[in-house]
Scaffold this motif. Structure first.
Motif, PDB file in Angstrom:
ATOM      1  N   VAL A 148       0.879  -1.161   0.000  1.00 30.11           N
ATOM      2  CA  VAL A 148       0.000   0.000   0.000  1.00 30.11           C
ATOM      3  C   VAL A 148       0.919   1.214   0.000  1.00 30.11           C
ATOM      4  N   SER A 149       0.595   2.220  -0.811  1.00 31.04           N
ATOM      5  CA  SER A 149       1.444   3.410  -0.898  1.00 31.04           C
ATOM      6  C   SER A 149       0.588   4.637  -1.173  1.00 31.04           C
ATOM      7  N   THR A 150       1.089   5.790  -0.766  1.00 34.49           N
ATOM      8  CA  THR A 150       0.441   7.047  -1.128  1.00 34.49           C
ATOM      9  C   THR A 150       1.060   7.553  -2.424  1.00 34.49           C
ATOM     10  N   LEU A 151       0.272   8.305  -3.171  1.00 38.09           N
ATOM     11  CA  LEU A 151       0.722   8.850  -4.451  1.00 38.09           C
ATOM     12  C   LEU A 151       0.690  10.364  -4.408  1.00 38.09           C
ATOM     13  N   LYS A 152       1.625  10.982  -5.112  1.00 32.48           N
ATOM     14  CA  LYS A 152       1.607  12.430  -5.261  1.00 32.48           C
ATOM     15  C   LYS A 152       1.134  12.751  -6.675  1.00 32.48           C
ATOM     16  N   THR A 153       0.960  14.007  -6.966  1.00 30.20           N
ATOM     17  CA  THR A 153       0.565  14.419  -8.305  1.00 30.20           C
ATOM     18  C   THR A 153       1.688  14.090  -9.284  1.00 30.20           C
ATOM     19  N   GLY A 154       1.331  13.448 -10.385  1.00 32.77           N
ATOM     20  CA  GLY A 154       2.331  13.099 -11.387  1.00 32.77           C
ATOM     21  C   GLY A 154       1.791  12.128 -12.409  1.00 32.77           C
ATOM     22  N   ASP A 155       2.700  11.667 -13.266  1.00 30.75           N
ATOM     23  CA  ASP A 155       2.338  10.757 -14.353  1.00 30.75           C
ATOM     24  C   ASP A 155       2.248   9.318 -13.875  1.00 30.75           C
ATOM     25  N   LEU A 156       1.136   8.674 -14.194  1.00 30.33           N
ATOM     26  CA  LEU A 156       0.979   7.239 -14.044  1.00 30.33           C
ATOM     27  C   LEU A 156       1.086   6.683 -15.459  1.00 30.33           C
ATOM     28  N   VAL A 157       2.065   5.822 -15.686  1.00 36.21           N
ATOM     29  CA  VAL A 157       2.301   5.274 -17.029  1.00 36.21           C
ATOM     30  C   VAL A 157       2.089   3.770 -16.974  1.00 36.21           C
ATOM     31  N   TYR A 158       1.182   3.267 -17.825  1.00 32.01           N
ATOM     32  CA  TYR A 158       1.011   1.821 -17.907  1.00 32.01           C
ATOM     33  C   TYR A 158       1.343   1.348 -19.307  1.00 32.01           C
ATOM     34  N   GLU A 159       1.828   0.100 -19.376  1.00 28.94           N
ATOM     35  CA  GLU A 159       2.271  -0.461 -20.646  1.00 28.94           C
ATOM     36  C   GLU A 159       1.491  -1.727 -20.952  1.00 28.94           C
ATOM     37  N   ILE A 160       0.999  -1.791 -22.183  1.00 32.94           N
ATOM     38  CA  ILE A 160       0.318  -2.978 -22.701  1.00 32.94           C
ATOM     39  C   ILE A 160       1.061  -3.350 -23.976  1.00 32.94           C
ATOM     40  N   GLY A 161       1.816  -4.445 -23.933  1.00 27.70           N
ATOM     41  CA  GLY A 161       2.673  -4.782 -25.074  1.00 27.70           C
ATOM     42  C   GLY A 161       3.738  -3.708 -25.233  1.00 27.70           C
ATOM     43  N   ASN A 162       3.854  -3.142 -26.422  1.00 29.13           N
ATOM     44  CA  ASN A 162       4.815  -2.068 -26.660  1.00 29.13           C
ATOM     45  C   ASN A 162       4.173  -0.687 -26.595  1.00 29.13           C
ATOM     46  N   LYS A 163       2.905  -0.628 -26.204  1.00 25.84           N
ATOM     47  CA  LYS A 163       2.176   0.639 -26.174  1.00 25.84           C
ATOM     48  C   LYS A 163       2.131   1.193 -24.753  1.00 25.84           C
ATOM     49  N   LYS A 164       2.543   2.460 -24.596  1.00 23.76           N
ATOM     50  CA  LYS A 164       2.500   3.122 -23.289  1.00 23.76           C
ATOM     51  C   LYS A 164       1.419   4.190 -23.288  1.00 23.76           C
ATOM     52  N   GLU A 165       0.685   4.255 -22.184  1.00 22.31           N
ATOM     53  CA  GLU A 165      -0.345   5.272 -21.991  1.00 22.31           C
ATOM     54  C   GLU A 165      -0.031   6.027 -20.700  1.00 22.31           C
ATOM     55  N   THR A 166      -0.284   7.330 -20.706  1.00 16.14           N
ATOM     56  CA  THR A 166      -0.005   8.162 -19.541  1.00 16.14           C
ATOM     57  C   THR A 166      -1.282   8.829 -19.059  1.00 16.14           C
ATOM     58  N   ILE A 167      -1.494   8.769 -17.751  1.00 14.79           N
ATOM     59  CA  ILE A 167      -2.595   9.461 -17.100  1.00 14.79           C
ATOM     60  C   ILE A 167      -1.978  10.280 -15.974  1.00 14.79           C
ATOM     61  N   VAL A 168      -2.348  11.548 -15.856  1.00  8.47           N
ATOM     62  CA  VAL A 168      -1.849  12.387 -14.768  1.00  8.47           C
ATOM     63  C   VAL A 168      -2.815  12.261 -13.596  1.00  8.47           C
ATOM     64  N   VAL A 169      -2.297  11.751 -12.467  1.00 14.35           N
ATOM     65  CA  VAL A 169      -3.115  11.618 -11.269  1.00 14.35           C
ATOM     66  C   VAL A 169      -2.774  12.750 -10.301  1.00 14.35           C
ATOM     67  N   ASP A 170      -3.786  13.191  -9.568  1.00 14.80           N
ATOM     68  CA  ASP A 170      -3.607  14.276  -8.605  1.00 14.80           C
ATOM     69  C   ASP A 170      -3.656  13.705  -7.199  1.00 14.80           C
ATOM     70  N   GLY A 171      -2.647  12.888  -6.860  1.00 12.80           N
ATOM     71  CA  GLY A 171      -2.582  12.272  -5.545  1.00 12.80           C
ATOM     72  C   GLY A 171      -3.523  11.102  -5.398  1.00 12.80           C
ATOM     73  N   GLY A 172      -3.367  10.385  -4.299  1.00 10.72           N
ATOM     74  CA  GLY A 172      -4.237   9.252  -4.027  1.00 10.72           C
ATOM     75  C   GLY A 172      -3.498   8.166  -3.285  1.00 10.72           C
ATOM     76  N   VAL A 173      -4.054   6.952  -3.338  1.00 14.05           N
ATOM     77  CA  VAL A 173      -3.436   5.789  -2.709  1.00 14.05           C
ATOM     78  C   VAL A 173      -3.449   4.626  -3.687  1.00 14.05           C
ATOM     79  N   LEU A 174      -2.567   3.663  -3.415  1.00 16.90           N
ATOM     80  CA  LEU A 174      -2.383   2.506  -4.282  1.00 16.90           C
ATOM     81  C   LEU A 174      -2.383   1.252  -3.417  1.00 16.90           C
ATOM     82  N   GLN A 175      -3.018   0.193  -3.921  1.00 21.02           N
ATOM     83  CA  GLN A 175      -2.950  -1.115  -3.277  1.00 21.02           C
ATOM     84  C   GLN A 175      -2.548  -2.134  -4.330  1.00 21.02           C
ATOM     85  N   VAL A 176      -1.572  -2.969  -4.011  1.00 16.64           N
ATOM     86  CA  VAL A 176      -1.163  -4.065  -4.883  1.00 16.64           C
ATOM     87  C   VAL A 176      -1.399  -5.355  -4.113  1.00 16.64           C
ATOM     88  N   PHE A 177      -2.158  -6.290  -4.716  1.00 16.57           N
ATOM     89  CA  PHE A 177      -2.442  -7.566  -4.068  1.00 16.57           C
ATOM     90  C   PHE A 177      -2.880  -8.571  -5.121  1.00 16.57           C
TER      91      PHE A 177
END
Length: 80
Positions: free
Chosen positions: A39-68
């Motif tokens: 679990v982590s907190t997020l600051k404002t910035g780029d969230l980049v996800y990759e599907i195959g060779n394609k990258k997409e960027t979404i700008v998030v304005d803070g928040g929290v993250l859970q990985v499970f």
């Protein structure tokens, strides 16, 4: 792994991705398949996800993250 990005207003993204780079409070970090639970907190910035060779960027304005169990849940304050 599954990535879900949610804001109070809407579901922004829900789908299978190969990797995610996130703007953590203490710096940028990457999550790959079979990542340890966290679990982590997020600051404002780029969230980049990759599907195959394609990258997409979404700008998030803070928040929290859970990985499970190969699911990455981002609860963002807002997306720009």
């Amino acid at each position: 792994m599954n990535l879900e990005i949610i804001t109070p207003e809407k579901n922004v993204f829900n789908g299978e991705v190969d990797s995610v780079i996130l703007p953590g409070k203490n710096g940028q970090f990457q999550v790959l398949k079979d990542h340890a639970p966290m679990v982590s907190t997020l600051k404002t910035g780029d969230l980049v996800y990759e599907i195959g060779n394609k990258k997409e960027t979404i700008v998030v304005d803070g928040g929290v993250l859970q990985v499970f169990n190969n699911k990455v849940l981002v609860l963002a304050e807002a997306v720009v």
